[in-house]
Every structure is written in C-alpha cells, then in structure tokens.
Design an enzyme around this catalytic site. Structure first.
Site, PDB file in Angstrom:
ATOM      1  N   GLY A 134       0.835  -1.198   0.000  1.00 20.92           N
ATOM      2  CA  GLY A 134       0.000   0.000   0.000  1.00 20.92           C
ATOM      3  C   GLY A 134       0.873   1.252   0.000  1.00 20.92           C
ATOM      4  O   GLY A 134       0.535   2.280   0.595  1.00 20.92           O
ATOM      5  N   GLY A 194      -0.076   5.214  -1.066  1.00 22.56           N
ATOM      6  CA  GLY A 194      -1.022   6.045  -0.326  1.00 22.56           C
ATOM      7  C   GLY A 194      -0.358   7.225   0.361  1.00 22.56           C
ATOM      8  O   GLY A 194       0.844   7.472   0.190  1.00 22.56           O
ATOM      9  N   GLN A 195      -1.161   7.933   1.164  1.00 22.88           N
ATOM     10  CA  GLN A 195      -0.684   9.179   1.783  1.00 22.88           C
ATOM     11  C   GLN A 195       0.550   8.954   2.661  1.00 22.88           C
ATOM     12  O   GLN A 195       1.500   9.729   2.608  1.00 22.88           O
ATOM     13  CB  GLN A 195      -1.810   9.800   2.628  1.00 22.88           C
ATOM     14  CG  GLN A 195      -1.479  11.200   3.131  1.00 22.88           C
ATOM     15  CD  GLN A 195      -2.413  11.679   4.236  1.00 22.88           C
ATOM     16  OE1 GLN A 195      -3.209  10.912   4.778  1.00 22.88           O
ATOM     17  NE2 GLN A 195      -2.320  12.951   4.564  1.00 22.88           N
ATOM     18  N   ASP A 214       2.023  -1.709  -4.455  1.00 23.94           N
ATOM     19  CA  ASP A 214       0.679  -1.159  -4.406  1.00 23.94           C
ATOM     20  C   ASP A 214      -0.174  -1.936  -5.402  1.00 23.94           C
ATOM     21  O   ASP A 214       0.342  -2.603  -6.297  1.00 23.94           O
ATOM     22  CB  ASP A 214       0.698   0.332  -4.759  1.00 23.94           C
ATOM     23  CG  ASP A 214      -0.524   1.070  -4.228  1.00 23.94           C
ATOM     24  OD1 ASP A 214      -0.439   1.643  -3.127  1.00 23.94           O
ATOM     25  OD2 ASP A 214      -1.582   1.030  -4.897  1.00 23.94           O
ATOM     26  N   ILE A 215      -1.495  -1.815  -5.246  1.00 24.11           N
ATOM     27  CA  ILE A 215      -2.396  -2.505  -6.177  1.00 24.11           C
ATOM     28  C   ILE A 215      -2.404  -1.810  -7.542  1.00 24.11           C
ATOM     29  O   ILE A 215      -2.765  -2.411  -8.549  1.00 24.11           O
ATOM     30  CB  ILE A 215      -3.808  -2.616  -5.563  1.00 24.11           C
ATOM     31  CG1 ILE A 215      -4.627  -3.671  -6.300  1.00 24.11           C
ATOM     32  CG2 ILE A 215      -4.507  -1.255  -5.552  1.00 24.11           C
ATOM     33  CD1 ILE A 215      -5.863  -4.123  -5.537  1.00 24.11           C
ATOM     34  N   ARG A 216      -1.978  -0.539  -7.566  1.00 24.10           N
ATOM     35  CA  ARG A 216      -1.988   0.201  -8.826  1.00 24.10           C
ATOM     36  C   ARG A 216      -0.835  -0.236  -9.730  1.00 24.10           C
ATOM     37  O   ARG A 216       0.300  -0.345  -9.274  1.00 24.10           O
ATOM     38  CB  ARG A 216      -1.869   1.701  -8.565  1.00 24.10           C
ATOM     39  CG  ARG A 216      -2.986   2.251  -7.687  1.00 24.10           C
ATOM     40  CD  ARG A 216      -2.670   3.692  -7.305  1.00 24.10           C
ATOM     41  NE  ARG A 216      -3.669   4.278  -6.428  1.00 24.10           N
ATOM     42  CZ  ARG A 216      -3.563   4.276  -5.082  1.00 24.10           C
ATOM     43  NH1 ARG A 216      -2.521   3.736  -4.488  1.00 24.10           N
ATOM     44  NH2 ARG A 216      -4.515   4.834  -4.348  1.00 24.10           N
ATOM     45  N   ASP A 276      -1.634  -7.054  -4.524  1.00 24.24           N
ATOM     46  CA  ASP A 276      -2.943  -6.849  -3.895  1.00 24.24           C
ATOM     47  C   ASP A 276      -2.807  -7.286  -2.439  1.00 24.24           C
ATOM     48  O   ASP A 276      -2.486  -8.447  -2.163  1.00 24.24           O
ATOM     49  CB  ASP A 276      -3.962  -7.707  -4.669  1.00 24.24           C
ATOM     50  CG  ASP A 276      -5.328  -7.724  -4.012  1.00 24.24           C
ATOM     51  OD1 ASP A 276      -5.474  -7.218  -2.868  1.00 24.24           O
ATOM     52  OD2 ASP A 276      -6.261  -8.257  -4.641  1.00 24.24           O
ATOM     53  N   TYR A 324     -14.440   1.100   9.884  1.00 22.46           N
ATOM     54  CA  TYR A 324     -12.984   1.336   9.903  1.00 22.46           C
ATOM     55  C   TYR A 324     -12.440   1.188  11.325  1.00 22.46           C
ATOM     56  O   TYR A 324     -11.451   0.492  11.561  1.00 22.46           O
ATOM     57  CB  TYR A 324     -12.725   2.739   9.356  1.00 22.46           C
ATOM     58  CG  TYR A 324     -11.295   3.221   9.423  1.00 22.46           C
ATOM     59  CD1 TYR A 324     -10.294   2.605   8.686  1.00 22.46           C
ATOM     60  CD2 TYR A 324     -10.953   4.325  10.198  1.00 22.46           C
ATOM     61  CE1 TYR A 324      -8.991   3.077   8.727  1.00 22.46           C
ATOM     62  CE2 TYR A 324      -9.656   4.805  10.239  1.00 22.46           C
ATOM     63  CZ  TYR A 324      -8.680   4.165   9.507  1.00 22.46           C
ATOM     64  OH  TYR A 324      -7.403   4.649   9.557  1.00 22.46           O
ATOM     65  N   LYS A 380      -9.870  -1.559  12.859  1.00 25.14           N
ATOM     66  CA  LYS A 380      -8.594  -1.182  13.481  1.00 25.14           C
ATOM     67  C   LYS A 380      -8.481  -1.749  14.902  1.00 25.14           C
ATOM     68  O   LYS A 380      -7.424  -2.212  15.308  1.00 25.14           O
ATOM     69  CB  LYS A 380      -8.426   0.349  13.483  1.00 25.14           C
ATOM     70  CG  LYS A 380      -8.120   0.931  12.104  1.00 25.14           C
ATOM     71  CD  LYS A 380      -6.794   0.427  11.558  1.00 25.14           C
ATOM     72  CE  LYS A 380      -6.478   0.955  10.169  1.00 25.14           C
ATOM     73  NZ  LYS A 380      -5.286   0.311   9.577  1.00 25.14           N
TER      74      LYS A 380
HETATM   75  N1  SER Z   1      -7.515   9.999   9.005  1.00 22.75           N
HETATM   76  C1  SER Z   1      -8.272   8.817   9.264  1.00 22.75           C
HETATM   77  C2  SER Z   1      -9.679   8.977   8.848  1.00 22.75           C
HETATM   78  O1  SER Z   1     -10.161  10.081   8.910  1.00 22.75           O
HETATM   79  C3  SER Z   1      -8.233   8.501  10.724  1.00 22.75           C
HETATM   80  O2  SER Z   1      -7.412   7.414  10.913  1.00 22.75           O
HETATM   81  O3  SER Z   1     -10.292   8.023   8.475  1.00 22.75           O
END
Ligand code: SER
Length: 316
Positions: free
Chosen positions: A10, A13-14, A36-38, A55, A145, A149
C-alpha cells in the site's frame, strides 16, 4: 547500512510515499520494495527503487513475493479509511482484516523480523472520554474502519503473545501532508483546506467550525513510525497500538492559522455524514505511554505546519 529487506504494502497512499523515502535512507533504495495494487507507480515512487504490483488481500501472492525476494520486514499500509468505509462496510472489513490476518500468518511462518501495521484514533467511539483520551480507556468504535482497526490491534497483540511476533503499531490522528493526498478519511478536510486556500481563497468544510480533532503533520508521523520501529524491543511494552499526539484544532482554528498568511481567506461550513463520525472521536489524545516507553516527541504545531504546508504547496 542496516541489513534488512523491507516490503511496504500500500506504498502509493498518503503515508506510504513518504515512508518509503524515509526507509530507503536507512536501508538503501534497493532494499525497500514499494508495492501497491496500482499498476502505475505513484510519481514519488517512480524510478527511485524497486516497485511491485501486489494486492494486499492476496495472501498467496504476498507470501510468494516475500519468500522469493527474501523480505525480512513488512509495513502493511493498505486500508479503506473511515468515510469510504461507511459507503461499503463489507468491503472495508474484508480488505482491512484479510490483509492483516494473512500477513500475520505469513510473518510467523516466514520468520519476519518485524511487522508494522497502522491503527487510528478511529478505534475510539462516543463512549470514550473525548478530551486527552488515554491509551487504555473505553473502546467501542462505531465505524467499520474503527472496528477493523480495534480488531486488528487485538490480533497484533495476540500474535505477539502467542508466537512472539514483533509487530508494532500507532494510532495515528488525522495526518496532514503536501506530497500526497489522503484517501477517504474524516480528517481529510485539514489537507483540502490548504489546497483550496491557495487555489480559490475559500473553502467549504464538511465538518462544523467547532469540531476539534487530533491531528499531526506527516513529518512527525514518519519520524514517529521509524522511531517506534527502531526502538529496542524491551521498550515496546504494549502490543496494542500506541496513542500519538501532536496538536488538536477545529476548522475555525485552522482557517485562522491560514489567514495569518492569506488574510483574505474565507471558510464556510456544510457538514455532511462525516460530522457524525467526527463527533464520536476524541478531541485530543494523551500519549504519555509512547512518550515514556520510547521517547516519542512531536515537533510541529498548527502554526509551524501551516507555514510549511503553504510554502511547499505554493512552490515558494
Ligand atoms: N484519518 C483517518 C480517517 O479520517 C483517521 O485514521 O479516516
């Protein structure tokens, strides 16, 4: 240079694009594989070291890659974040949990030296005390989410206890960065606002003006992640994810900080479904445990971050 071979899953990503660059200065560019998957690598990952298309949910492919490339450490960053997760909860659960559970098994079987997996302030919910939220407190997440987590933290702890796996984790607050964009979180407004301030001089915020959330500049987040991973094993006394804090602000306060540089900047508010998610999260975080265990210290506050964001985004 340290002898490890690191795989970042991954990586586009950011967090990934910046973490890969930091890891490459420690381990050498060739010893850090970004994946990454891309199909196409993120521009910041292009021609700077090995890149693989993987993936995160395909355990067989990941195991095969780890064995073939003699990978010793893995950072699993692929995830569906809070706002996107609410649109398709089953998919978010599947991606977030399958990727972790398969990797934990692979890590034990292939004897990886270390695994990193990010958690989030989203593990907390509306029954948690919202100010200076402690490391150990009531934890009843209400987003898919957050549930994924929290479940993931428990699994990390379980694999450590049962099989001695050295897996480490941080509960990131909202992360703010200029090099890469966030993807689908509730805290994303605090990145968008800088882009819009420079482009249009105004911003419509999807959270209400007095919504305080814990936040952190990416420089601090990357440094903290590496410090956690480099800390001697005896310092890591919790295998749930560490609370980490740097700053806490509301949309009105970040707007005021931007106005210090762009006096004509205006903001208005149109809260949407993300307001409810934010209302269930802490306003600020107590990170005494991380400060005590492995000397965590933040460097950026709102004013310093704002100056840095605006300088870099405007190319000055
Ligand atoms: N930045 C994340 C979100 O907003 C929090 O872990 O989902």
């Amino acid at each position: 240079m340290k002898k490890e071979k690191v795989l970042v899953i991954g990586a586009g990503g950011q967090i990934g694009v910046e973490l890969v660059a930091a890891l490459r200065t420690i381990y050498g560019a060739d010893n850090v594989v970004a994946s990454d998957i891309r199909q196409e690598a993120h521009p910041m990952l292009k021609d700077r070291g090995p890149y693989a298309v993987l993936d995160a949910t395909n355990g067989a492919a990941i195991r095969e890659f780890i064995v073939r490339e003699r990978i010793t450490q893995v950072y699993l960053l692929a995830a569906v974040l809070s706002a996107t997760g609410e649109k398709d909860p089953a998919r978010a659960w599947d991606i977030n949990m399958q990727s972790l559970l398969q990797l934990l098994d692979i890590a034990v079987q292939e004897k990886l030296t270390k695994v990193y997996w990010p958690s989030s302030i989203a593990v907390f919910g509306p029954t948690t005390p919202r100010d200076n939220t402690m490391q150990e407190t009531v934890i009843e997440p209400r987003t898919v989410y957050g549930i994924s987590k929290y479940a993931g933290e428990l699994w990390c702890q379980y694999y450590h206890q049962r099989w001695g796996l050295d897996v480490r984790s941080i509960r990131y607050p909202g992360l703010i960065s200029w090099k890469s964009a966030p993807g689908g979180g509730t805290t994303d407004y605090a990145v968008e606002i800088y882009h819009e301030a420079l482009k249009n001089g105004r911003y419509t915020c999807f959270l209400a003006e007095d919504t305080y959330l814990p936040m952190m500049y990416m420089d601090d987040a990357i440094r903290g992640t590496i410090e956690l991973m480099e800390a001697p094993v005896e310092k890591i006394q919790t295998r749930m994810a560490y609370n980490l804090s740097a700053m806490s602000f509301s949309p009105a306060e970040i707007a005021a900080a931007i106005r210090e540089h762009i006096p004509s900047f205006t903001i208005d508010y149109a809260p949407d479904f993300r307001q409810q998610i934010a209302n269930g999260w802490p306003r600020s975080i107590d990170d005494t445990t991380a400060r005590q265990h492995w000397n965590w210290k933040h460097e950026f506050d709102l004013a310093r971050m704002t100056a840095d964001m605006l300088k870099n985004l405007s190319g000055k």
